[in-house]
Design an enzyme around this catalytic site. Structure first.
Site, short mmCIF file in Angstrom:
data_model
loop_
_atom_site.label_atom_id
_atom_site.label_comp_id
_atom_site.label_asym_id
_atom_site.label_seq_id
_atom_site.Cartn_x
_atom_site.Cartn_y
_atom_site.Cartn_z
N LYS A 249 0.82 -1.21 0.00
CA LYS A 249 0.00 0.00 0.00
C LYS A 249 0.86 1.26 0.00
O LYS A 249 2.04 1.22 0.37
CB LYS A 249 -0.98 -0.03 1.18
N ARG A 288 -2.82 -10.16 4.90
CA ARG A 288 -3.35 -10.25 3.53
C ARG A 288 -2.28 -9.69 2.60
O ARG A 288 -1.90 -8.53 2.74
CB ARG A 288 -4.64 -9.43 3.45
N1 HH2 Z 1 -7.31 -4.09 1.15
C1 HH2 Z 1 -7.70 -4.09 -0.14
C2 HH2 Z 1 -8.81 -4.87 -0.56
N2 HH2 Z 1 -9.47 -5.64 0.31
N3 HH2 Z 1 -9.75 -6.47 2.51
C3 HH2 Z 1 -9.39 -6.47 3.80
N4 HH2 Z 1 -10.06 -7.23 4.68
N5 HH2 Z 1 -8.35 -5.71 4.26
C4 HH2 Z 1 -7.61 -4.91 3.43
O1 HH2 Z 1 -6.69 -4.22 3.91
C5 HH2 Z 1 -7.99 -4.87 2.05
C6 HH2 Z 1 -9.08 -5.67 1.62
C7 HH2 Z 1 -6.96 -3.25 -1.12
O2 HH2 Z 1 -5.91 -3.99 -1.70
P1 HH2 Z 1 -5.99 -4.73 -3.11
O3 HH2 Z 1 -7.03 -5.79 -3.08
O4 HH2 Z 1 -4.66 -5.22 -3.50
O5 HH2 Z 1 -6.35 -3.57 -4.12
P2 HH2 Z 1 -7.66 -3.17 -4.88
O6 HH2 Z 1 -8.69 -2.80 -3.87
O7 HH2 Z 1 -7.25 -2.00 -5.71
O8 HH2 Z 1 -8.13 -4.33 -5.70
#
Ligand code: HH2
Length: 316
Positions: A249, A288
């Protein structure tokens, strides 16, 4: 004991919390409705089936590549695979329709349900998507809106007895960054998650299958994220397993790159590893991540050093 400036800023919950060694507040596992057990601390591998996710957007839109990547993460030691069809990137995320989200995740989960041994989690705020995913073999709903977005979500979780991640966020995926204002971020996030967990239990969700998550990067500045990480023992003290999602992030990039500016691949990789190690030491149950192999090594090492891996306990 002297407190860091970050800890000193968030007074109330840190002051009230019981300062026992954090691993005593941590959980040893999560038992799923189908009898499978996820041992903590665990690694959740991210599989974004989206064109626009900030780290892996567009890489796994093709279901064949998505399945291949999930299997590779499992082989690398991931304990759960988290499939998402909607990006929440702080700048430029576009809300997708339910139909679009379903079209992205369904073919992937259907195939993974037959091939993966580790449990699948579905990263969605929508009950319709969660329902299809559960039917296709998912066992965990990762709801970044903590059951607030869709009124059908809590009854679905209660009825199916699946596990659920309740994450703190303000606003929606496309505008959360505008809501990053707090009187005391730790206090407000802890109070919110306690209230959402209470709501879930009252709605009939199985208490032992609730996981809470401070939602790093969601309506939070870098300083807010760091304050929340410093206060992880306070979150653990709520009595639910805690999930930490710091992987790659922006605040990790900015912090790890320092005043010099532009973060490179190593800043992201090692910055993420540092957060994961310290989160496990502070009592977090799940990290995660995008790079499952790296995280597995970090989590194993941190678990062994902090007595969270039975095999390495001093008196074992
Ligand atoms: N962060 C993201 C998405 N889902 N779920 C939980 N429980 N906790 C988190 O910190 C979290 C999450 C954002 O990361 P990412 O999935 O890589 O990116 P994007 O939302 O752009 O798909």
């Amino acid at each position: 004991m002297r407190r860091s400036p970050i800890q000193a800023k968030s007074k109330s919950f840190s002051d009230r919390a019981d300062h026992r060694p954090s691993h005593r507040l941590s959980f040893s596992n999560l038992k799923l409705a189908d009898g499978r057990v996820i041992k903590f601390p665990a690694v959740m591998g991210v599989l974004n089936v989206t064109p626009d996710s900030f780290s892996d957007g567009g890489r796994f839109l093709d279901p064949d590549r998505a399945v291949e990547h999930a299997l590779a993460m499992e082989a690398a030691g991931a304990d759960v695979i988290d499939v998402g069809g909607e990006s929440t990137r702080p700048v430029g995320a576009v809300e997708v329709s339910v139909e679009e989200e379903l079209a992205r995740v369904t073919p992937v989960i259907e195939r993974l349900g037959k091939r993966l041994c580790v449990p699948i989690s579905i990263d969605t705020r929508r009950a319709e998507v969660a329902h299809v995913a559960l039917e296709s073999g998912a066992a965990i709903i990762n709801d970044i809106a903590a059951l607030e977005h869709d009124p059908e979500m809590a009854p679905l979780v209660a009825r199916t007895k699946c596990a659920v991640v309740l994450m703190h966020m303000r606003g929606g995926p496309a505008n959360h960054i505008a809501f990053a204002r707090y009187r005391d971020v730790v206090c407000e996030v802890v109070e919110y998650l306690a209230a959402r967990a209470r709501f879930a239990v009252e709605a009939g969700v199985v208490r032992s299958r609730i996981i809470i998550d401070p939602g790093l990067g969601f309506a939070k500045t870098a300083q807010h994220n760091l304050q929340l990480l410093a206060a992880l023992p306070d979150l653990c003290a709520l009595g639910y397993p805690v999930l930490v999602g710091a992987s790659r992030k922006t605040f990790v990039a900015r912090t790890a790159a320092g005043a010099a500016g532009m973060a490179d691949e190593r800043d992201l990789e090692f910055g993420t590893a540092a957060v994961n190690a310290l989160a496990v030491a502070a009592g977090a149950s799940i990290v995660r991540v995008h790079d499952a192999g790296a995280a597995v090594a970090v989590v194993r090492m941190a678990a062994a050093m902090t007595g969270r891996d039975q095999r390495f306990r001093r008196n074992a």
